[in-house]
Write an enzyme that holds these catalytic residues in place. Structure first.
Site, mmCIF file in Angstrom:
data_model
loop_
_atom_site.group_PDB
_atom_site.id
_atom_site.type_symbol
_atom_site.label_atom_id
_atom_site.label_comp_id
_atom_site.label_asym_id
_atom_site.label_seq_id
_atom_site.Cartn_x
_atom_site.Cartn_y
_atom_site.Cartn_z
ATOM 1 N N SER A 27 5.596 -1.022 11.528
ATOM 2 C CA SER A 27 6.086 -2.069 10.634
ATOM 3 C C SER A 27 5.113 -2.240 9.474
ATOM 4 O O SER A 27 3.900 -2.141 9.657
ATOM 5 C CB SER A 27 6.237 -3.390 11.404
ATOM 6 O OG SER A 27 6.819 -4.393 10.590
ATOM 7 N N ASP A 28 5.669 -2.490 8.300
ATOM 8 C CA ASP A 28 4.818 -2.762 7.145
ATOM 9 C C ASP A 28 5.573 -3.673 6.184
ATOM 10 O O ASP A 28 6.794 -3.565 6.039
ATOM 11 C CB ASP A 28 4.426 -1.476 6.423
ATOM 12 C CG ASP A 28 3.191 -1.678 5.561
ATOM 13 O OD1 ASP A 28 2.070 -1.433 6.060
ATOM 14 O OD2 ASP A 28 3.330 -2.080 4.394
ATOM 15 N N GLN A 29 4.824 -4.553 5.561
ATOM 16 C CA GLN A 29 5.435 -5.563 4.697
ATOM 17 C C GLN A 29 4.969 -5.407 3.254
ATOM 18 O O GLN A 29 3.791 -5.169 2.985
ATOM 19 C CB GLN A 29 5.069 -6.959 5.203
ATOM 20 C CG GLN A 29 5.760 -8.089 4.464
ATOM 21 C CD GLN A 29 5.333 -9.438 5.022
ATOM 22 O OE1 GLN A 29 4.272 -9.927 4.707
ATOM 23 N NE2 GLN A 29 6.169 -10.014 5.877
#
Length: 204
Positions: free
Chosen positions: A70-72
């Site tokens: 996951s990456d934002q």
């Protein structure tokens, strides 16, 4: 039934705390990737690419796992990206630029079967409508919460909620860094339902 062990491709304590909510056993490891955006890369494409890179970076070391990446990425209306500020001055500048703005947070999510190479990808959008913030309000908030390791310079699960006049999106967990609703959908698509996991036995 044997289950593929789950691996969270992150060292983030926020993502670990979120994943714990699903009640599934998991381990975590920190991937080593270059998180620099490519020239002309759209924020959503960046979020998905980094999430994918994180998962794939650990696949050879964890060949039997389902790996969660996951990456934002956060972007102002003009497309300017907001990163983790790292210090008070950068955080102050970010919140000053966000004041009165609608900031779009894009959280890329990947579930990778390291054995087969099968991959599910998604990007959750969450829009944050910031209040008009004064300089004293910004400084007071930063000194109280010190969100210097958070994209956008706030902790939504804490006092950061006072910075907003409206939140708009499917899953507020995505704003913290891990879209649990979408992740549950991915796990269920591969036959793993958190609700039907073996529960601890009740005491006699």
């Amino acid at each position: 039934m044997l289950r593929n062990p789950l691996l969270l491709a992150s060292s983030s304590r926020y993502r670990k705390e979120l994943l714990t909510r699903l009640g599934l056993p998991f381990s975590s490891a920190s991937p080593d990737i270059d998180e620099s955006p490519l020239d002309g890369e759209a924020p959503e494409d960046l979020a998905i690419r980094l999430a994918t890179s994180k998962a794939k970076a650990l696949a050879s070391a964890y060949p039997k796992h389902w790996i969660i990446g996951s990456d934002q990425v956060a972007a102002l209306p003009d497309g300017t990206l907001l990163s983790k500020p790292g210090n008070h001055q950068n955080a102050r500048e970010q919140l000053a630029r966000s004041s009165g703005q609608n900031v779009n947070f894009m959280t890329g999510l990947v579930l990778l079967d390291a054995n087969s190479g099968k991959l599910q990808t998604s990007c959750d959008h969450f829009k944050v409508h910031f209040r008009d913030l004064t300089a004293p309000e910004i400084d007071a908030y930063l000194l109280k919460e010190e969100p210097y390791d958070c994209a956008g310079s706030f902790k939504m699960e804490g006092l950061g909620i006072t910075l907003f006049r409206q939140l708009e999106g499917q899953d507020p967990n995505s704003l913290i860094g891990l879209p649990l609703i979408t992740l549950t959908d991915m796990l269920r698509a591969w036959g793993r339902n958190p609700l039907l996991e073996p529960a601890p036995e009740l005491p006699a």
